[in-house]
Scaffold this active site. Structure first.
Site, PDB file in Angstrom:
ATOM      1  N   CYS A 111     -41.705  39.871  34.876  1.00  0.00           N
ATOM      2  CA  CYS A 111     -42.307  40.956  34.103  1.00  0.00           C
ATOM      3  C   CYS A 111     -43.014  41.939  35.026  1.00  0.00           C
ATOM      4  O   CYS A 111     -42.958  43.153  34.829  1.00  0.00           O
ATOM      5  CB  CYS A 111     -43.346  40.417  33.122  1.00  0.00           C
ATOM      6  SG  CYS A 111     -42.703  39.309  31.907  1.00  0.00           S
ATOM      7  N   ASP A 517     -64.801  26.690  10.437  1.00  0.00           N
ATOM      8  CA  ASP A 517     -64.718  27.869   9.598  1.00  0.00           C
ATOM      9  C   ASP A 517     -63.386  27.754   8.851  1.00  0.00           C
ATOM     10  O   ASP A 517     -62.503  27.005   9.265  1.00  0.00           O
ATOM     11  CB  ASP A 517     -64.761  29.106  10.493  1.00  0.00           C
ATOM     12  CG  ASP A 517     -64.453  30.363   9.728  1.00  0.00           C
ATOM     13  OD1 ASP A 517     -65.106  30.588   8.702  1.00  0.00           O
ATOM     14  OD2 ASP A 517     -63.552  31.107  10.148  1.00  0.00           O
ATOM     15  N   ASP A 711     -63.554  31.732  14.285  1.00  0.00           N
ATOM     16  CA  ASP A 711     -62.796  32.847  14.849  1.00  0.00           C
ATOM     17  C   ASP A 711     -63.375  34.235  14.552  1.00  0.00           C
ATOM     18  O   ASP A 711     -63.073  35.179  15.243  1.00  0.00           O
ATOM     19  CB  ASP A 711     -61.360  32.826  14.335  1.00  0.00           C
ATOM     20  CG  ASP A 711     -61.292  33.252  12.883  1.00  0.00           C
ATOM     21  OD1 ASP A 711     -62.096  32.739  12.093  1.00  0.00           O
ATOM     22  OD2 ASP A 711     -60.473  34.112  12.545  1.00  0.00           O
TER      23      ASP A 711
END
Lengths: 817, 53
Positions: A111, A517, A711
């Site tokens: 890449c 969460d 998150d």
């Protein structure tokens, strides 16, 4: 040729027809985006990329027009100010600039090659340098021949994304630290090798074999080379000791500093007073080198983890559409930073609201999940307040700014986070407690030895005391922890967990409670199609209609539907209109009127829904597709789905004897359903960031050690407060910055494995510490009684250090295939 | 044996010279990217046209 996409490696849909010609073979691509990228790579003569790459590229999504438009903003000088450097040259016509970019989508070395080659061929690009380890690029170009947005566009044309980043702030500091660490290591290493060469002849020679003057020449040479080590290489240890002393505690650096300074000063004194058996310069330099080596390895592992959070440094000037002559609809693109109070901004459907403000025109549904965790959209209309960071779902809103930047609610949560981070409970690190105990025993023994020998043989007393200090040198002790931590951190990185803060591995084994969460952590956080029912057997025809209607929509449900139907050729529609809160309506080429939206919206067009055996799952949003001519065509149930690996992970944690909690800002019913499904008995719904913080604080007051997994922005303060925290890789930047560990691949099952490894690590650290104690129990009496020769002391020290490092290396495990 | 009076100071000077070379190497960024160049040498095609001198 094969059924996976030539470019990105994802499965190719059966009816997709995107051929790619590469080296006499025709391959298939999965979508138009991948095909276009593959073509532009092959046509520019960079086809070698496909031969050399080690990993498939990411799937390419066609870029929205607007995005390209925004790239143009990067050409403005004031936006460029923070990440572009303008070169001064004698030629006043030249306008050469250099920008720091961060590349997204780099998976392998090929890449890098592809990007470099591709950019170098642009007319006007002078040089490109891409760092493989950090994915950062420096591009120099001539601003008269092309502008920055051309470069950014060229990068996105081959399927990568480039963001400018502010190189001045964090990068430079980290780079400086890294360079000075390398320099200190070099100095210690070189000195150690050379001093050993001077020392070995002295050790192996019999008495009187080396003439007196040469012996002292060797000693003086050792002194000359040890001096830089003591003054320069060992500097961080002195700094650490000074910090500890100021805070009135004893850390790992204290015995190290004492050992280095006492040994060096005593040896120098011996040198000046010509006392032959008091010279230990070789021990000093070897000791410092081994310690610095361990620290360097540990730092390297931590830097790799830091790379995951590096996107925080990303300088994304968020954009906004300002309406300078409101209520005239003429809008102007600006950066959010330049917005002032009372400016009116336009927020289109699917965009994030940039400022706190009041709606002055329009009504829409907003998703505040980022801030509150509530996954259901909330309707808001004229006159109501909106918060920066929320997502506008349905229709355009005009908002009058009331708060910007640091005064927004979002910024307030970030401040809450800073506060929580500052008062995070720190467990006394095992080795530090050990050091405090060790150093007091050592000093007492040294003093007693001196006193005892002083009364018997005053001439020998000092040198025997120095031997005691050297032999008990806490080398093994100080290496015990860093070596084990470095090895464990490396293993965890391979398994998909990055450790961002040092104390994590030591705290993990003491965890008693895990708090999760809901949205985005245990669930995917984005709507997915849960089930569908088709009224006609022609699956493809229906999918083409859905793709056609939703093509232009930014609504999250639309994205879920588009993902669900996959890469199909979209049907063409003459005109698509959006009725807020209901759905979309469009006219097909054949003149049929089609609607996609809520059940009642379709009923208006096609009459009541026919009876079916199909039942929507609980808490799902149901949308339908209907046509004026064909009636009801399909219904879809969309909802947030539980991650596949959530259940096995929770089960493993329970087996390890941990108490599980679910803490969510979402509605009562949604949280209850999930808790029941996953078997979590303790759960709380509708929790604000403040309440979550209180909950964790309460657990901590009950002497529990809490691991928090989350998150969102609303989780960030809790993540900081918990004893240890884990953030999802796709979580918000704030969450990742406040967490101790990051899960970049979002494989939840890595968590129980990490807990297991942390326990192993603790065990190995303990074994190492016990070894260090055992060795000292053996060596100290010999030294105290005056039997230990200097070379024996050095040898013992080296062996015990190697043993400790070898034991720690057991934590390095190969990735299971 | 008198040569030691020359050789040992010489070895010290040599160590300092090596130290300075390493210091220069770190300063000029030789250790910034320890992985990339290893891959690059396998990929670079000399016969590819390049705008870079």
């Amino acid at each position: 040729m094969s059924d996976s996409c030539f470019h990105c490696g994802l499965p190719v849909p059966a009816d997709a027809d995107y051929p790619v010609r590469y080296r006499e073979h025709t391959h298939r691509a999965c979508c138009a985006g991948c095909q276009a990228v593959a073509h532009s790579i092959i046509e520019s003569g960079l086809g070698d990329y496909y031969q050399h790459r080690q990993q498939q590229a990411g799937k390419v999504q066609a870029l929205p027009e607007e995005w390209l438009e925004r790239l143009k903003l990067y050409d403005q000088s004031d936006v460029q100010a923070s990440f572009v450097r303008q070169e001064n040259s004698e030629d006043s016509n030249a306008d050469i600039r250099e920008a720091a970019l961060i590349l997204e989508g780099i998976t392998c070395a090929a890449c890098i090659w592809l990007n470099e080659q591709h950019l170098k061929r642009l007319d006007g690009v002078l040089s490109v340098e891409i760092n493989y380890s950090s994915h950062r690029a420096r591009v120099r170009w001539d601003n008269r021949r092309l502008v920055l947005s051309d470069i950014l566009q060229a990068i996105s044309a081959i399927g990568y994304r480039a963001h400018p980043y502010d190189s001045e702030r964090q990068e430079q500091l980290a780079q400086k630290n890294r360079k000075s660490a390398i320099n200190r290591l070099w100095v210690a290493g070189l000195s150690m090798m050379q001093v050993m060469m001077y020392a070995v002849p002295v050790y192996i020679a019999q008495d009187g074999e080396i003439a007196f003057e040469y012996l002292w020449l060797l000693h003086w040479a050792s002194f000359a080379l040890t001096l830089p080590v003591v003054v320069y290489s060992a500097w961080p240890f002195y700094q650490g000791t000074w910090r500890d002393l100021k805070a009135k505690r004893v850390g790992m650096d204290t015995p190290v500093s004492i050992a280095v300074l006492v040994t060096f000063i005593a040896s120098s004194y011996a040198l000046l007073s010509r006392t032959e058996h008091g010279i230990y310069f070789d021990s000093v330099s070897m000791f410092v080198f081994l310690l610095l080596g361990g620290r360097y390895l540990e730092g390297m592992a931590r830097r790799r983890a830091g790379a995951a959070t590096e996107s925080l440094v990303k300088l994304v000037p968020a954009f906004a559409h300002r309406l300078p002559e409101w209520p005239q609809p003429h809008s102007q693109e600006t950066t959010v930073a330049s917005l002032r109070i009372d400016d009116v901004v336009l927020v289109k459907a699917g965009e994030t609201i940039p400022v706190d403000g009041i709606i002055v025109q329009g009504h829409s549904r907003l998703n505040e999940a980022l801030l509150t965790g509530e996954s259901q959209a909330i309707a808001r209309q004229e006159g109501e307040a909106v918060i920066a960071g929320t997502l506008n779902l349905d229709s355009p809103l005009c908002i009058r700014t009331t708060h910007t930047g640091q005064n927004t609610r979002l910024a307030a949560i970030v401040r809450l986070l800073d506060h929580a981070l500052a008062e995070k409970p720190r467990l006394a690190v095992l080795a530090d407690r050990f050091a405090a105990w060790f150093i007091s025993v050592l000093l007492v023994v040294a003093v007693l030895t001196f006193v005892w020998w002083w009364q018997r043989d005053a001439e020998q007393a000092l040198w025997i005391t120095v031997a005691v200090l050297v032999v008990s040198c806490p080398c093994a002790l100080s290496l015990a922890t860093p070596a084990a931590l470095a090895a464990a951190t490396g293993t965890l990185a391979q398994r998909g967990i990055l450790i961002a803060r040092g104390h994590t591995l030591e705290t993990l084994p003491q965890i008693t409670d895990v708090v999760f969460d809901k949205t985005g952590t245990l669930t995917y956080g984005t709507p997915q199609v849960l089930s569908q029912y088709l009224f006609s057997p022609d699956n493809d025809a229906i999918h083409r209609l859905v793709a056609g209607l939703e093509a232009q929509s930014e609504h999250p449900l639309a994205k879920a539907l588009l993902q669900h139907v996959g890469a199909v050729e979209a049907a063409t529609f003459l005109e698509v209109t959006n009725r807020v809160g209901s759905g979309l309506e469009g006219y097909s080429a054949e003149g049929d009127c089609l609607r996609l939206g809520t059940l009642s919206y379709i009923s208006e067009l096609c009459g009541p829904m026919p009876n079916t055996a199909w039942d929507a799952p609980a808490h799902a949003t149901v949308v339908a597709l209907g046509s004026q001519l064909q009636g009801w065509l399909a219904v879809y149930a969309l909802g947030d789905e539980v991650r596949d690996d959530a259940a096995p992970m929770l089960q493993q944690l329970q087996q390890q004897g941990l108490q599980l909690h679910l803490l969510s800002g979402d509605r009562q019913s949604a949280v209850a359903a999930l808790a029941e499904q996953l078997g979590i008995s303790t759960w709380h719904a509708e929790a604000t960031p403040e309440r979550k913080l209180d909950y964790v604080a309460q657990l901590q007051q009950q002497q529990k050690r809490v691991l928090m997994v989350g998150d969102g922005v609303n989780d960030a303060p809790v993540l900081a407060k918990a004893d240890v925290s884990l953030a999802m890789g796709n979580g918000t930047d704030v969450a990742r910055a406040s967490a101790d560990m990051i899960l970049p691949g979002e494989q939840l099952t890595a968590l129980p494995a990490a807990l297991h490894l942390a326990r192993q690590t603790r065990q190995i650290v303990r074994q190492n510490l016990w070894w260090a104690v055992g060795y000292n129990l053996l060596a100290l009496p010999l030294a105290v009684s005056g039997y230990l020769t200097p070379w024996l002391a050095s040898l013992g020290m080296a062996c015990s250090s190697l043993l400790v490092v070898g034991n720690a290396l057991r934590l390095l495990q190969r990735k299971p295939r | 044996m008198e040569s030691l009076y020359l050789l040992i100071p010489l070895s010290i000077v040599l160590v300092f010279v090596i130290g300075v070379i390493f210091w220069w190497a770190t300063r000029s960024g030789q250790f910034d990217d320890l992985e990339g160049p290893g891959h690059r040498i396998l990929l670079d095609d000399d016969d590819q046209p390049s705008t870079r001198k």
